[in-house]
Design a protein around this motif. Sequence first.
Motif, short mmCIF file in Angstrom:
data_model
loop_
_atom_site.label_atom_id
_atom_site.label_comp_id
_atom_site.label_asym_id
_atom_site.label_seq_id
_atom_site.Cartn_x
_atom_site.Cartn_y
_atom_site.Cartn_z
N ASP A 94 32.42 45.48 40.21
CA ASP A 94 31.77 44.09 41.25
C ASP A 94 31.48 42.84 41.12
O ASP A 94 30.73 42.66 39.98
CB ASP A 94 30.36 45.20 41.70
CG ASP A 94 29.27 44.91 41.67
OD1 ASP A 94 28.90 45.29 39.74
OD2 ASP A 94 29.25 44.60 41.77
N GLY A 95 32.19 42.53 42.06
CA GLY A 95 31.63 41.09 42.09
C GLY A 95 32.96 40.39 42.27
O GLY A 95 33.47 40.66 42.44
N ASP A 96 32.98 38.77 42.26
CA ASP A 96 33.76 37.86 42.23
C ASP A 96 34.92 38.30 41.60
O ASP A 96 34.63 37.82 39.72
CB ASP A 96 33.36 37.03 42.29
CG ASP A 96 34.19 35.39 42.23
OD1 ASP A 96 35.18 35.47 43.21
OD2 ASP A 96 34.91 34.75 41.24
N LEU A 97 36.17 38.09 41.61
CA LEU A 97 37.23 38.48 40.64
C LEU A 97 37.87 37.19 40.22
O LEU A 97 37.92 37.59 38.83
CB LEU A 97 38.91 38.18 41.88
CG LEU A 97 40.39 38.61 40.76
CD1 LEU A 97 39.85 39.98 40.62
CD2 LEU A 97 41.02 38.40 42.35
N LEU A 98 37.35 35.92 40.67
CA LEU A 98 37.38 35.23 39.29
C LEU A 98 36.50 35.37 38.08
O LEU A 98 37.26 35.11 37.17
CB LEU A 98 37.34 33.59 39.86
CG LEU A 98 37.71 32.94 38.79
CD1 LEU A 98 38.74 32.56 37.48
CD2 LEU A 98 37.83 31.69 39.54
#
Length: 277
Positions: A94-98
């Motif tokens: 989970d979290g920001d893709l980059l």
Amino acid sequence: MKKILFPTDFSEVATNAFVHALEFAKIVQAELVLLHSFDLPVFDNQFFPENYAVIYDSLELSQFEVFKHEIPKLRAIAEAHNLDKIKMTHKLMDGDLLHNIKKSIKEDKIDFVVMGTAGATGWEAFFVGTNTNDVISGVDVPMLCVPLEAEFRKIETIGFTTRFRPKDKKALKKVLSIAQKTNAVVKCLYVKTSDSDVETKTIEAWENEFRDDPIEFFVINSDEVKETIYDFILYKSIDVLTMLTYKRGFFEGIFKPSLTKKIISNFDIPILAMHID
């Protein structure tokens, strides 16, 4: 063994790119690390004083269920293409893709990234959009970008754009090593504009250094750089185009919708974006 990171949202675009990832893994003798990254919504817990944690737990569980449901489909695709012997591992983050891509590259010692993107307008959104521009400029390993329309075909011709700089040569050698694994030829393009600062002796030195390798050099005089690259792709039957990401904003220009519809509709090959310092 090398490792390829394959971020997926299980969409049609990603599923198409998965075939390219499998085939690329076969070429470079790598294993695949499948990454599904998702964002949990931000709630103000003052409105959820009792079931705040339960909401997050249920959302994470639903993502896990999706992940668990989709993985067998990907394995079936691998079997259908006789690529089920490719080793695959799976990550759910989970979290920001980059952030997750960069974290996985570091933790899993990733050598390549393969991602899908959608169509002509998708190319523009992919390269001009903040998120993917950040991915391309923020990732220091080669990244294969696959449009939805790009059906996998045997890689016989790899295009390579250059300005004959020393750092370009380092990237060219990496591409050459890939080409040799699939018996492909590398067609190296330099678009010589009216303000070009590359000397003829430099070009001749490159040609001499790579004279025994499956590389052809093309020097084309034109001030229409992007259009010349498009023509090169079409008339030289390029299967994969390598582009170096030292020039910020170049992708924004090459995929602008102002280019003719005919050119855009014919641009259906993967791009191997290589970061150089």
